[in-house]
Design a protein around this motif. Structure first.
Motif: not given
Length: 268
Positions: A49-50, A53-55, A57-58, A97, A241
């Motif tokens: 996921t990270s 480039g995906i945060d 936390r969002s 997550e 990312g």
């Protein structure tokens, strides 16, 4: 009959073997060729996921919520609600997550618990050419589910004795899945990362270095074996990312993953 996506799992019970890097690199090349690609991050560490480039936390929904939809007595969301676009054209991500680790416990009490991922993927299979599943470095239900849902398996590993020892358990899992579910994996590919070419001394004394020794063993165990050199470009791509296919396709490591991708396409 609607054409279904080719599913490819990236698995190794040992951590630190380049599993997520291989998944994202191959996903990038598939997307670059025009294929519609979905990466399913099935690892609570959420590196895939990270890595796109995906945060974390969002996130509004993740694979945690998707798995809950399959667990008795819990509400969740279908996979389509969790999927996100990335900055790479044709490449989508079903993000993960840390909460996903809790879902594995709930899966233990679910009916047909080894086919949960198969059921999750059913509705999106007609939408993609390839579904790549990044599995956690463990032998739990996540890994079993991912293997049961896959047509091909890519096993990244490093040139070490510990990596070879971990393979025995993974190969046992392949056999157990075939025996218990009648599901057969069509193609197994080994990706040997951080590959070191022989130096002058090993050539003079005709002695295999660790990379060559592990490579020779893998060729006796897998349908296909590929080597990937160590490169700072991988670290730089991860920091940006962006898959190596779009960050540095002309690099040695980029070309190596391009060849691996061709093999996966040809095995479809």
């Amino acid at each position: 009959m609607t054409k279904r996506a080719e599913s490819v799992a990236f698995a190794n019970y040992k951590g630190g073997t380049g599993k997520t890097t291989s998944c994202l690199s191959i996903a990038g090349y598939l997307a670059k060729s025009g294929s519609k690609v979905l990466v399913v991050d099935f690892d609570p560490q959420a590196n895939a996921t990270s890595g796109l480039g995906i945060d974390v936390r969002s996130l509004h929904y993740s694979m945690y919520d998707v798995v809950l939809s399959q667990c008795d007595g819990y509400e969740g969301v279908p996979l389509t609600r969790a999927i996100l676009e990335t900055d790479v054209e044709n490449l989508h991500i079903a993000p993960s997550e840390m909460d996903l680790a809790v879902a594995e416990v709930l899966m233990q009490h679910t009916r047909n618990k080894t086919s949960i991922v198969n059921r999750i993927l059913e509705e999106v299979e007609p939408l993609y050419n390839y579904i790549l599943i990044d599995l956690p470095p463990s032998s739990g239900l996540f890994s079993i589910n991912g293997l049961c849902a896959s047509d091909q398996v890519v096993v990244p590993l490093e040139p070490s004795i510990f990596s070879l020892e971990a393979l025995d358990n993974l190969r046992t899992a392949f056999d157990d899945i075939k025996r218990m579910t009648t599901h057969s994996i069509n193609q197994t590919t080994a990706v040997l990362i951080r590959y070191a070419k022989p130096n002058i001394f090993s050539r003079i004394f005709r002695k295999l270095n660790p990379s060559q020794e592990v490579e020779a063993t893998l060729k006796e165990m897998f349908n296909s074996v590929f080597t990937v050199p160590d490169s700072v470009k991988i670290y730089e791509a991860q920091r940006a990312g962006i898959p190596i296919s779009h960050f540095a396709p002309g690099s040695k490591v980029g070309k190596a993953y391009a060849e691996i991708t061709k093999s996966i396409v040809n095995a479809k």
